[in-house]
Structures are given as C-alpha cells and as structure tokens.
Design an enzyme around this catalytic site. Structure first.
Site, PDB file in Angstrom:
ATOM      1  N   ASP A  71       0.825  -1.206   0.000  1.00  0.00           N
ATOM      2  CA  ASP A  71       0.000   0.000   0.000  1.00  0.00           C
ATOM      3  C   ASP A  71       0.865   1.265   0.000  1.00  0.00           C
ATOM      4  O   ASP A  71       2.078   1.207   0.261  1.00  0.00           O
ATOM      5  CB  ASP A  71      -0.985   0.006   1.184  1.00  0.00           C
ATOM      6  CG  ASP A  71      -0.360  -0.354   2.519  1.00  0.00           C
ATOM      7  OD1 ASP A  71       0.886  -0.411   2.605  1.00  0.00           O
ATOM      8  OD2 ASP A  71      -1.099  -0.565   3.490  1.00  0.00           O
ATOM      9  N   ASN A 140      -8.070  -2.409  13.395  1.00  0.00           N
ATOM     10  CA  ASN A 140      -9.459  -2.709  13.027  1.00  0.00           C
ATOM     11  C   ASN A 140      -9.534  -3.892  12.064  1.00  0.00           C
ATOM     12  O   ASN A 140     -10.559  -4.133  11.442  1.00  0.00           O
ATOM     13  CB  ASN A 140     -10.109  -1.467  12.387  1.00  0.00           C
ATOM     14  CG  ASN A 140      -9.364  -1.008  11.146  1.00  0.00           C
ATOM     15  OD1 ASN A 140      -8.392  -1.646  10.719  1.00  0.00           O
ATOM     16  ND2 ASN A 140      -9.802   0.082  10.554  1.00  0.00           N
ATOM     17  N   HIS A 142      -7.632  -4.290   9.321  1.00  0.00           N
ATOM     18  CA  HIS A 142      -7.269  -4.049   7.923  1.00  0.00           C
ATOM     19  C   HIS A 142      -5.971  -4.771   7.557  1.00  0.00           C
ATOM     20  O   HIS A 142      -5.099  -4.978   8.391  1.00  0.00           O
ATOM     21  CB  HIS A 142      -7.224  -2.553   7.565  1.00  0.00           C
ATOM     22  CG  HIS A 142      -6.087  -1.758   8.122  1.00  0.00           C
ATOM     23  ND1 HIS A 142      -6.256  -0.470   8.581  1.00  0.00           N
ATOM     24  CD2 HIS A 142      -4.767  -2.021   8.275  1.00  0.00           C
ATOM     25  CE1 HIS A 142      -5.088   0.003   8.975  1.00  0.00           C
ATOM     26  NE2 HIS A 142      -4.169  -0.926   8.803  1.00  0.00           N
ATOM     27  N   GLU A 147      -9.715  -1.652   4.432  1.00  0.00           N
ATOM     28  CA  GLU A 147     -10.372  -1.350   5.708  1.00  0.00           C
ATOM     29  C   GLU A 147     -11.646  -2.186   5.852  1.00  0.00           C
ATOM     30  O   GLU A 147     -12.123  -2.767   4.866  1.00  0.00           O
ATOM     31  CB  GLU A 147     -10.730   0.149   5.729  1.00  0.00           C
ATOM     32  CG  GLU A 147      -9.525   1.083   5.683  1.00  0.00           C
ATOM     33  CD  GLU A 147      -8.892   1.308   7.045  1.00  0.00           C
ATOM     34  OE1 GLU A 147      -9.002   0.439   7.928  1.00  0.00           O
ATOM     35  OE2 GLU A 147      -8.277   2.378   7.238  1.00  0.00           O
TER      36      GLU A 147
END
Ligand code: GLP
Length: 254
Positions: A71, A140, A142, A147
């Site tokens: 990413d 969370n 991801h 996400e």
C-alpha cells in the site's frame, strides 16, 4: 492455517527471518527468481533489520528477487519520510543488492489512477504471481489498506483510510489532519493470490484483533479474517498478541 508463537517480537522476527531466507533460497533454486510483497508499519521493522543482517552474512542474495509493496498513501511524494516507499528503502532496500528494475513499489501519485491500478494487477500476473506476501494487521483488522467493508473480490484500487486508522497513523505524522485521507492498496483478492502468506503481529494491543481474525466469522467486518480462506497462511505472533486466543487452538509455541 499455521500459528507460530514466540516469546517476543525480537525472537519472533529473528526466527522468522531464518525461515523466510530458507524459503526464498529454495524458491530461487527451483525457478531462479522470487517475487515478494512487503508490508510497512511497525510490525516488520525488526524482521527487515534481520534480513539486512542475513544479507551481510551472505545468507541471502537479492539480485534475483522482485519486490512489490502492499500500500501507499494517495498523492504522497515518494521522497516524503511518511511515504511507504521511503520506509522500505530506509529499512531494507538501501542496504541490500536489490536491482532497481526489480523494485515495483506502489506510486502514490500515478498519472492515470484507473490504468495504473490495472497495470499493477497485470504486472503481478505477468511475472507469475507473488511467491511470498508479508502482512501486518491494523487495529481494526485491515490488511494493506483494505479497511473494514472491503470484500474478498477487491483488487488494487484507491481507498479511503478510516478515521480509526488515521488516528493511529497520526503518531507518525505531525497531527491527524496531516494524515492522508486516501491510499492505494492491493486488494484482498490480490493478497489471497499470493502462494504463501505470513502475517506478523506483536503485543497485547493486537490481541483483540488477532482473536477476531483467527476465531471469529470470516467477513468484511474484519478483512484479515478472509486470510483463513488461504491454503498456505501462517501467523507469526508473540505470546502477547495471542493472549486472548482460545486455548483449544492448536498453536505452535516455539
Ligand atoms: C498500516 C498499513 C498496513 C500495516 C498496518 C499495521 O496502517 N496500512 O500495511 O500492516 O497498518 O501497522 P503496524 O504494524 O504499525 O501496527
């Protein structure tokens, strides 16, 4: 799914780096090239340092290794110290004999976003797929910047970074408002297409999300849970990040 648990992140990174180097060397023996995709964030930093040590000891040669990354912040300058490109050069690529033509780091500012994202997917397919994928996990759930809400058919694309992730990332920037709102990430489908996947997580802070990823339902609420669909997945954890896992799980405590 294999779960390997180590005393702490230092020991886990050191032992995992040996496994990784051996695996790369056996892939190189078989097909004379190897493609790896690397994560950023705090989880793999000691592991990258260990890889540099292996390189200096001549245990690994990067000449025939191709690199992708997971990413990048959208619109970021690759020279910015907050870019994931900068991170990977700083922690690993500047210290080993990787060939520049074999480095395929995601661009934060591609000229044509749609064509660029497609070209990343095409390039991965053209070189025969990713042999080894290294992942971290967000608080969370991801993976990359997939996400919660990202489905298993997602491919490389621009995404919105959640407020929760931006708040955590603000530690690396001056403040939360300086954290980019968007990123470019490989998709979950792209990640699952790798031949081998390792996910690294350390510390009690990750214990809740590791429990969700490993024990709870496989769905978009925790994108890392989709990894359990993969045939060749290994979690590299320390005892702190496994502290909430069900005891009945067959964990390989090293
Ligand atoms: C970051 C990145 C991910 C990374 C994850 C975990 O925001 N988007 O690629 O794996 O969050 O980061 P850390 O290892 O610092 O906990």
């Amino acid at each position: 799914m294999k779960i390997s648990v180590y005393k702490n992140k230092e020991e886990g990174s050191r032992i995992f780096s040996k496994t990784f180097v051996n695996e790369i060397n056996s892939i190189l023996l078989k097909k004379n090239n190897c493609t790896i995709c690397l994560a950023t964030g705090s989880s793999p930093t000691i592991f990258y340092n260990e890889l540099v040590i292996h390189y200096k000891k001549k245990n690994i040669d990067f000449k025939k290794i191709k690199i992708f990354n997971l990413d990048e912040f959208y619109n970021i300058n690759p020279k910015s110290i907050n870019s994931y490109s900068y991170y990977l050069y700083h922690h690993l690529l500047n210290h080993v004999n990787i060939k520049q033509k074999n480095v395929n780091l995601l661009l934060g500012k591609p000229a044509n976003l749609k064509d660029y994202c497609k070209s990343v997917e095409d390039e991965i397919k053209k070189i025969g797929g990713i042999d080894i994928m290294i992942l971290g996990i967000g608080m969370n759930g991801h993976i990359g910047f997939n996400e919660p809400g990202s489905n298993q058919n997602t491919v490389t694309r621009k995404v919105r970074i959640s407020d929760n992730s931006r708040e955590i990332l603000s530690n690396d920037f001056n403040s939360q408002k300086d954290v980019p709102n968007e990123a470019i990430t490989l998709g979950i489908k792209t990640i699952l297409s790798a031949k081998k996947i390792y996910l690294l997580a350390w510390g009690t802070g990750k214990s809740d999300i590791i429990k969700k990823a490993i024990e709870e339902d496989v769905n978009e609420k925790c994108p890392a849970s989709f990894l359990r669909k993969h045939q060749n997945l290994e979690f590299i954890l320390d005892k702190y990040s496994t502290s909430k896992l069900n005891d009945s799980l067959q964990v390989n405590r090293n």
